[in-house]
Design an enzyme around this catalytic site. Structure first.
Site, mmCIF file in Angstrom:
data_model
loop_
_atom_site.group_PDB
_atom_site.id
_atom_site.type_symbol
_atom_site.label_atom_id
_atom_site.label_comp_id
_atom_site.label_asym_id
_atom_site.label_seq_id
_atom_site.Cartn_x
_atom_site.Cartn_y
_atom_site.Cartn_z
ATOM 1 N N ASP A 161 42.879 71.586 10.374
ATOM 2 C CA ASP A 161 41.503 72.072 10.511
ATOM 3 C C ASP A 161 41.148 71.892 11.983
ATOM 4 O O ASP A 161 41.077 70.759 12.476
ATOM 5 C CB ASP A 161 40.588 71.232 9.609
ATOM 6 C CG ASP A 161 39.124 71.608 9.772
ATOM 7 O OD1 ASP A 161 38.778 72.302 10.751
ATOM 8 O OD2 ASP A 161 38.318 71.178 8.927
ATOM 9 N N VAL A 162 40.945 72.992 12.681
ATOM 10 C CA VAL A 162 40.796 72.909 14.140
ATOM 11 C C VAL A 162 39.456 72.331 14.595
ATOM 12 O O VAL A 162 39.233 72.168 15.784
ATOM 13 C CB VAL A 162 41.035 74.280 14.823
ATOM 14 C CG1 VAL A 162 42.475 74.715 14.672
ATOM 15 C CG2 VAL A 162 40.070 75.344 14.296
ATOM 16 N N ALA A 198 32.684 82.515 11.196
ATOM 17 C CA ALA A 198 31.224 82.485 11.334
ATOM 18 C C ALA A 198 30.656 82.600 9.933
ATOM 19 O O ALA A 198 31.246 83.279 9.079
ATOM 20 C CB ALA A 198 30.731 83.636 12.202
ATOM 21 N N TYR A 240 28.362 92.290 13.974
ATOM 22 C CA TYR A 240 29.424 91.363 14.431
ATOM 23 C C TYR A 240 28.784 90.166 15.150
ATOM 24 O O TYR A 240 29.344 89.062 15.163
ATOM 25 C CB TYR A 240 30.415 92.111 15.328
ATOM 26 C CG TYR A 240 31.766 91.446 15.439
ATOM 27 C CD1 TYR A 240 32.537 91.166 14.320
ATOM 28 C CD2 TYR A 240 32.277 91.104 16.689
ATOM 29 C CE1 TYR A 240 33.783 90.566 14.433
ATOM 30 C CE2 TYR A 240 33.524 90.508 16.819
ATOM 31 C CZ TYR A 240 34.268 90.242 15.687
ATOM 32 O OH TYR A 240 35.505 89.648 15.806
ATOM 33 N N LYS A 262 33.946 86.093 20.778
ATOM 34 C CA LYS A 262 35.164 86.766 21.265
ATOM 35 C C LYS A 262 35.097 86.979 22.776
ATOM 36 O O LYS A 262 36.129 86.937 23.460
ATOM 37 C CB LYS A 262 35.382 88.098 20.536
ATOM 38 C CG LYS A 262 35.724 87.962 19.059
ATOM 39 C CD LYS A 262 36.983 87.137 18.816
ATOM 40 C CE LYS A 262 37.478 87.239 17.382
ATOM 41 N NZ LYS A 262 38.505 86.230 17.079
#
Ligand code: NAP
Length: 265
Positions: free
Chosen positions: A64-65, A95, A155, A162
């Site tokens: 799990d980062v 998200a 988005y 990003k």
């Protein structure tokens, strides 16, 4: 002989057979890489292990980062198993569903932080943790989307994340350059995956993409896998800090016309 023969490649972000990470894993396997897979969540037994078996991968580690201890543990286990690493793929984003619909200004503070932490900082954290294991000539890569440079309705915070991920790619490329380690991003067109399902209006966007892109075709995880092979291989030896579009040319279009409008010309 495969393009990745003799290379050790770690792939982060495999959830299921629709994942972009699975397209990359299969392409790396085809080209002879020795593969390690990392996953998050509870998909291990049901989804990830059977996929790992298909490519003869024995190194399957949870990471799990958002957890520094899990990142450190993954690096330690990778060192024990592989010694050195030649390729690291970051194919991770998150998200909350509520952030991926409606106006961007409704993004919550917590939602913003989460998206940035999981989708951006994690690439920096993985790069740092795995740095001691990286061979000269190693290649790091992440997955991004065009919503970073132009507005893709719904988005929202992920587009902003990003943009930060692409910028991080350039900064990391600068940092790692002297060690002859390269860092690049692949900007993929829309693909039907678990993560994509959370983006409001994704179905329409997916269809619109096929109608509007110069090649009039959607992108597959195989297409992305092949581009990843190029970036992982020595064929891209002097390419770093770049965003490589795998999008049937969609990002090159300034003014979009429907096929119907074009026919009537
Ligand atoms: P996916 O199969 O759902 O992959 C997303 C991965 O992120 C999953 O494996 C997920 O694991 C992982 N993840 C989420 N939170 C994590 C955490 N805290 N720690 C570790 N891993 C975590 O969807 P995908 O479309 O292939 O996404 C892969 C990458 O491609 C993402 O960066 C995405 O933004 C990018 N991308 C996708 C598209 C598209 O249209 N699909 C287009 C361009 C770029 P769990 O599911 O187990 O939480």
């Amino acid at each position: 002989m495969g393009l990745l023969e003799g290379k050790n490649a770690l792939i982060f972000g495999l959830a299921n057979e629709r994942s972009i990470a699975w397209g990359i894993t299969q392409a790396f396997h085809r080209e002879g890489a020795n593969i390690g897979i990392s996953y998050a969540g509870e998909m291990l037994e049901r989804r990830v292990k059977p996929l790992a078996e298909q490519v003869g991968c024995k190194w399957v580690e949870e990471c799990d980062v958002t957890r520094d201890d899990q990142i450190a543990a993954a690096a330690e286990k990778a060192a024990q198993n592989f010694g050195k690493i030649d390729v690291l793929v970051h194919s991770i984003a998150f998200a909350g569903r509520e952030e991926l619909t409606g106006p961007y200004y409704n993004t919550s503070r917590e939602g913003f932080k989460n998206a940035m932490d999981i989708s951006v900082f994690s690439f920096v954290a993985l790069s740092r943790a795995f740095q001691p294991l990286l061979n000269p000539g190693a290649s790091l890569m992440c997955l991004t989307y065009y919503g970073s440079v132009k507005v893709a309705p719904h988005y929202n915070v992920m587009g902003v994340a990003k943009a930060a991920l692409e910028s991080s790619t350039r900064y990391l490329a600068y940092d790692f350059g002297p060690q002859k380690i390269r860092v690049n991003a692949i900007s993929a067109g829309p693909i039907r995956t678990l993560a994509a399902a959370g983006v409001g209006g994704f179905r329409d966007m997916y269809k619109h993409f096929a109608d509007m892109s110069p090649m009039r075709e959607n992108v597959t995880i195989e297409d992305v896998g092949n581009a990843a092979v190029f970036l992982a291989s020595d064929l891209s030896a002097r390419i770093t800090g770049e965003v490589l579009y795998v999008d049937s040319g969609f990002n090159t279009i300034g003014v979009q016309m429907s096929a119907k409008e074009e026919k009537s010309e």
